[in-house]
Structures are given as structure tokens and as C-alpha cells.
Design a protein around this motif. Sequence first.
Motif, PDB file in Angstrom:
ATOM      1  N   GLY A  25      -3.213  -1.832 -17.873  1.00  0.00           N
ATOM      2  CA  GLY A  25      -4.191  -1.380 -18.769  1.00  0.00           C
ATOM      3  C   GLY A  25      -4.475  -3.059 -18.676  1.00  0.00           C
ATOM      4  N   ARG A  26      -4.035  -3.994 -17.881  1.00  0.00           N
ATOM      5  CA  ARG A  26      -4.481  -4.908 -18.131  1.00  0.00           C
ATOM      6  C   ARG A  26      -5.811  -5.294 -16.609  1.00  0.00           C
ATOM      7  NH1 ARG A  26      -2.878  -9.745 -20.277  1.00  0.00           N
ATOM      8  NH2 ARG A  26      -1.803  -8.937 -21.980  1.00  0.00           N
ATOM      9  N   ILE A  27      -5.115  -4.692 -15.475  1.00  0.00           N
ATOM     10  CA  ILE A  27      -5.577  -5.575 -13.835  1.00  0.00           C
ATOM     11  C   ILE A  27      -5.963  -3.933 -13.838  1.00  0.00           C
ATOM     12  CG2 ILE A  27      -3.912  -6.693 -13.977  1.00  0.00           C
ATOM     13  CD1 ILE A  27      -2.752  -5.314 -11.301  1.00  0.00           C
ATOM     14  N   GLY A  28      -5.955  -3.241 -14.253  1.00  0.00           N
ATOM     15  CA  GLY A  28      -6.783  -1.361 -13.852  1.00  0.00           C
ATOM     16  C   GLY A  28      -6.513  -1.043 -12.794  1.00  0.00           C
ATOM     17  N   LEU A  29      -6.663   0.699 -12.728  1.00  0.00           N
ATOM     18  CA  LEU A  29      -5.301   1.836 -11.840  1.00  0.00           C
ATOM     19  C   LEU A  29      -5.319   1.149 -10.712  1.00  0.00           C
ATOM     20  CD1 LEU A  29      -7.193   4.908 -14.196  1.00  0.00           C
ATOM     21  CD2 LEU A  29      -4.537   3.079 -14.368  1.00  0.00           C
ATOM     22  N   ARG A  30      -6.883   1.454  -9.886  1.00  0.00           N
ATOM     23  CA  ARG A  30      -6.410   1.259  -8.405  1.00  0.00           C
ATOM     24  C   ARG A  30      -5.817  -0.338  -7.512  1.00  0.00           C
ATOM     25  NH1 ARG A  30      -9.486  -1.348  -4.003  1.00  0.00           N
ATOM     26  NH2 ARG A  30     -10.260  -2.231  -5.713  1.00  0.00           N
ATOM     27  N   ARG A  31      -6.084  -0.685  -9.019  1.00  0.00           N
ATOM     28  CA  ARG A  31      -5.570  -2.451  -8.292  1.00  0.00           C
ATOM     29  C   ARG A  31      -3.631  -2.170  -8.924  1.00  0.00           C
ATOM     30  NH1 ARG A  31      -8.890  -6.862 -10.946  1.00  0.00           N
ATOM     31  NH2 ARG A  31     -10.391  -7.384  -9.783  1.00  0.00           N
ATOM     32  N   THR A  32      -3.449  -1.709  -9.843  1.00  0.00           N
ATOM     33  CA  THR A  32      -1.996  -1.266 -10.444  1.00  0.00           C
ATOM     34  C   THR A  32      -1.226  -0.315  -8.835  1.00  0.00           C
ATOM     35  OG1 THR A  32      -2.384  -1.320 -12.373  1.00  0.00           O
ATOM     36  CG2 THR A  32      -0.374   0.211 -11.780  1.00  0.00           C
ATOM     37  N   MET A  33      -1.577   0.846  -8.606  1.00  0.00           N
ATOM     38  CA  MET A  33      -1.190   1.454  -7.599  1.00  0.00           C
ATOM     39  C   MET A  33      -1.212   0.693  -5.806  1.00  0.00           C
ATOM     40  SD  MET A  33      -3.137   4.912  -7.556  1.00  0.00           S
ATOM     41  CE  MET A  33      -5.021   4.611  -8.002  1.00  0.00           C
ATOM     42  N   LEU A  34      -1.982  -0.452  -5.962  1.00  0.00           N
ATOM     43  CA  LEU A  34      -1.899  -0.820  -4.561  1.00  0.00           C
ATOM     44  C   LEU A  34      -1.337  -2.353  -4.415  1.00  0.00           C
ATOM     45  CD1 LEU A  34      -5.875  -2.317  -3.924  1.00  0.00           C
ATOM     46  CD2 LEU A  34      -3.898  -0.804  -2.398  1.00  0.00           C
ATOM     47  N   LEU A  35      -0.952  -2.393  -5.728  1.00  0.00           N
ATOM     48  CA  LEU A  35       0.289  -3.671  -6.220  1.00  0.00           C
ATOM     49  C   LEU A  35       1.673  -2.612  -6.014  1.00  0.00           C
ATOM     50  CD1 LEU A  35       1.752  -5.836  -6.867  1.00  0.00           C
ATOM     51  CD2 LEU A  35       1.619  -5.427  -9.490  1.00  0.00           C
ATOM     52  N   ALA A  36       1.297  -1.252  -6.134  1.00  0.00           N
ATOM     53  CA  ALA A  36       3.460  -0.739  -6.254  1.00  0.00           C
ATOM     54  C   ALA A  36       3.263  -0.121  -4.914  1.00  0.00           C
ATOM     55  CB  ALA A  36       3.074   0.224  -7.607  1.00  0.00           C
ATOM     56  N   LEU A  37       2.253   0.330  -4.489  1.00  0.00           N
ATOM     57  CA  LEU A  37       2.289   0.291  -3.001  1.00  0.00           C
ATOM     58  C   LEU A  37       2.402  -1.000  -1.656  1.00  0.00           C
ATOM     59  CD1 LEU A  37      -0.154   2.837  -2.951  1.00  0.00           C
ATOM     60  CD2 LEU A  37       2.214   3.477  -2.541  1.00  0.00           C
ATOM     61  N   VAL A  38       2.683  -1.631  -1.989  1.00  0.00           N
ATOM     62  CA  VAL A  38       3.009  -3.130  -2.149  1.00  0.00           C
ATOM     63  C   VAL A  38       4.085  -3.039  -1.646  1.00  0.00           C
ATOM     64  CG1 VAL A  38       2.438  -5.688  -1.328  1.00  0.00           C
ATOM     65  CG2 VAL A  38       0.709  -4.368  -0.853  1.00  0.00           C
ATOM     66  N   ILE A  39       5.053  -3.094  -2.997  1.00  0.00           N
ATOM     67  CA  ILE A  39       5.552  -3.067  -3.098  1.00  0.00           C
ATOM     68  C   ILE A  39       7.329  -2.046  -2.181  1.00  0.00           C
ATOM     69  CG2 ILE A  39       7.506  -3.240  -4.929  1.00  0.00           C
ATOM     70  CD1 ILE A  39       5.542  -4.551  -6.892  1.00  0.00           C
ATOM     71  N   ARG A  40       6.149  -1.207  -2.819  1.00  0.00           N
ATOM     72  CA  ARG A  40       7.225   0.413  -2.083  1.00  0.00           C
ATOM     73  C   ARG A  40       7.587   0.006  -0.615  1.00  0.00           C
ATOM     74  NH1 ARG A  40       6.703   5.887  -4.491  1.00  0.00           N
ATOM     75  NH2 ARG A  40       8.597   6.843  -4.693  1.00  0.00           N
ATOM     76  N   THR A  41       6.173  -0.201   0.241  1.00  0.00           N
ATOM     77  CA  THR A  41       6.129  -0.325   1.498  1.00  0.00           C
ATOM     78  C   THR A  41       7.263  -1.565   2.040  1.00  0.00           C
ATOM     79  OG1 THR A  41       4.060  -0.043   1.457  1.00  0.00           O
ATOM     80  CG2 THR A  41       4.798  -0.869   3.434  1.00  0.00           C
ATOM     81  N   ALA A  42       7.381  -2.769   1.184  1.00  0.00           N
ATOM     82  CA  ALA A  42       8.156  -3.618   1.560  1.00  0.00           C
ATOM     83  C   ALA A  42       9.527  -3.026   1.141  1.00  0.00           C
ATOM     84  CB  ALA A  42       7.897  -4.915   0.334  1.00  0.00           C
ATOM     85  N   GLY A  43       9.718  -2.386   0.335  1.00  0.00           N
ATOM     86  CA  GLY A  43      11.060  -1.624  -0.225  1.00  0.00           C
ATOM     87  C   GLY A  43      12.224  -0.750   1.103  1.00  0.00           C
ATOM     88  N   PHE A  44      10.633  -0.088   1.900  1.00  0.00           N
ATOM     89  CA  PHE A  44      11.109   0.812   3.014  1.00  0.00           C
ATOM     90  C   PHE A  44      11.439   0.114   4.108  1.00  0.00           C
ATOM     91  CE2 PHE A  44       9.270   3.909   0.649  1.00  0.00           C
ATOM     92  CZ  PHE A  44      10.754   5.081   0.131  1.00  0.00           C
ATOM     93  N   ALA A  45      10.968  -1.118   4.337  1.00  0.00           N
ATOM     94  CA  ALA A  45      11.087  -2.083   5.505  1.00  0.00           C
ATOM     95  C   ALA A  45      12.367  -2.598   4.952  1.00  0.00           C
ATOM     96  CB  ALA A  45      10.116  -2.955   5.792  1.00  0.00           C
ATOM     97  N   CYS A  46      12.808  -2.986   4.191  1.00  0.00           N
ATOM     98  CA  CYS A  46      14.066  -3.554   4.220  1.00  0.00           C
ATOM     99  C   CYS A  46      15.153  -2.737   4.585  1.00  0.00           C
ATOM    100  CB  CYS A  46      14.184  -4.246   2.356  1.00  0.00           C
ATOM    101  SG  CYS A  46      13.334  -5.534   2.070  1.00  0.00           S
TER     102      CYS A  46
END
Length: 398
Positions: free
Chosen positions: A81-102
Motif C-alpha cells: 500500500g505504501r510503495i506499490g504492488l510491483r515494487r513490493t514484488m521486486l523487493l520480495a524477490l530480491v530478498i528471496r533470491t538472496a536467501g537461496f544464494a545463502c
Amino acid sequence: MTLLGKPRGRLRPGLARLTGPQRFLLAGSFLIPLGSFAVLPFMSVLLHQRLGMGLGAVGVVLAVASLVQFSGGVVGGAIAGRIGLRRTMLLALVIRTAGFACFLPGLRSPAAAVLALFLVSVGAALYLPANKAYLIHEVDEGRRPLLLSASSSALNAGMALGPLAAAPFVLSASAGLFTAVTVLFAAITVGHALLPGESPDRRPEPSRGERAFSGLAVLPFATTVLSLYVFMFFQHYLALYAVPRTSATYYGLVLAVYALLLVVAQPLLADWIAALPYARALRCGFGAMAAGMATLAVGNHAAIMAGALLVCLGEIALFFKNDLEALARSTRAPAVVFGHQRLAAGIGAFASGMAGGEGYQLAEHMGGTGLFWVVVAAQGALLPLLLGRWSTVRGPGR
């Protein structure tokens, strides 16, 4: 200008008429759980057998990670609701990709593996509310069941195939598996960066003090808690019950047929479920779950298969209808509504986990674990009676 074009406000009939962004998100709804479930179902094996963590510690880590993944949906909805749907999906996927890399250094370090698991859980919590909301953004209410059911079917197909595809490589080629999943998520992240930004939601936002839970669709929230409460007994304890009575191979067959029914039946039943009055949908859903749990109590091969498929039909009716009702009854943006529903699912799963372990152990001590399923079935049969009168009250969104 983006490669995928802008989403249209209306959909023409049928999946063949989907927009480019909707097709991409549905493909992602399959690929994301495919990659995730190539790894996550084997976390107990990785943490305990490979890294030497005690089973008690493993249980705590997995329970907390699950709670983060579910309850974090409220935070995900608020961020969307604050930053938008697409930006939230991007943020989530960056975090998730970093998680799998870890997970790569996590093959040698329990701390890195736990960090990886929590990053993946945080990413999932942020992603799902924004993803569902983007999929139905500016879509007529009558088209929502088709899109949400197709997304759910794609997700369940990925969940079913991920463990099957990864099983030969989890212990023998773990580094290669984690690298492949990381690359897959990086590619999906790039694809999301090409999606068009959505138009702003024009619903009035509540004041800061009320923001998190104002406009909550109370009945769908409560019903989702109870639906997950009943369902997670099946999810947590079917293997413990079925494998000694049949075999691990037969149990795998049950799960495969269950997943196939879920993938095929939900889109076929979507319009029918959407048109059902809420009280009738609750009776059908909880009734199917109760009948399935009671059938499991018989304990033979046929009963275990039949009971699982009845539970599957109950899952389709309840989970899908609860989301539709939450959208219709709430005054909030869809991302916030889906966040509330994720929190409800987490509460129900947590309550089931707390009650189920002691309940199953008690049934074992009494000499018959079939009794465990009879008690669960009785709860499933009683819940529609408690919810029935309340479910006829229409909320502000109706």
C-alpha cells in the motif's frame, strides 16, 4: 515503455484472452513454488542430517520460519500500500533470491542455513499479497475467480513437482541444486522488473492508528483460521499415520493424486464456488473435510486415498471462497486483504500444530490413532453450525 505492456482493465472470456502481465504472473505462480519446493521440504534433512542440528532445534527453526512466512503477509500488504504492488514484488524477490544464494554457504554453516531460510520466508511473506493483488488489479469482480483459481492451480502444480524434481539432487548435488534455484529466482526477478507499474488504488486509506487491521473482513478471517486449523492436522500427520499402514511409495502416490486433483478441479469449480452463498460453501467445504478425516480413520489403502481426496475438495471450496469473501466484504485494497488472510492462515496452522502433537500422541497411548481422525472430523462437522448464521451477514464490501 515495458516489454510486457500495460495490464488492461477488463479481461475477455477465457484464459486465452489474458494480458501479457497476467500470463507472466501465472507462469511465475508455477515457477516460484517449483524452485522453492525443490529446497524447502528437505530443510529438516539438511539441518539435522547434514549440519548436525538437534531435532528440537530444527522444529523450532521451522515453526518460527513458517510463522514469519504467514504472519508477515500483513506487513507485506502494508508495504504494498505504501510503495506499490510491483515494487513490493521486486523487493520480495530480491530478498528471496538472496536467501537461496545463502544456502550455498549454508551447506557448511548452520547459521548461514538458518539465515537463508528466514530470508526466503520473509520474501514469501512480502510477495504473495502483492502478487495476488496485482493479478486482479482493475479486473471486474466477475473475472477474479478465474484468475485466482488459475494462480492457485499453478502454485499447487509447482509445489507438487518441485520435490519430485529435486529429490535425486538434494544430498548428492546440493550445491548445484541451490545454484540452479538461485539463478531461476534471479531470472524471475528480472522478469518482474519488466512489468508495468499499476495505477494507484483510489480507496481512502484509514488513519495511521487504525491502518493495520481497519476494514478487516472478520468472518472470512475467522473462517480461514478455522479452515487451516482443521486442514493442518491432515497436512502434519497424514505421513505419520499412512506410511506404516501402507508404504512410503503409496503415500507418495496419494500426494501426487491429491496435487493432480487440486490443479485440475479448482479452475473447473471456480465459477460454481464463487456463485455459492457463503453459508452453503462453508457447509460443503467443512463437510468434505470432515468426511475425509472420518474416512482416514478406517486406515486401509482405499480409505487413505479416498479420505485424502475428500479433504482436497474441502480445501478447494474453503480456501478459495474465503479469499473471495474477504475481498468482497472488506473496504481495504486487495493486497491488504490478502495480507490479513495470510495472517489468519498462520494463526490456524499454529493452533493446529500446538493441538495436534499432543492429540496424536494421546491417541497413540490409547491404542488407536484412528481415533485422532474421528476427533478432527467431529470438529470439522461442528464448525459450519457455529459459523452458519454469522455467514449470512453481508459486510460493507457487499
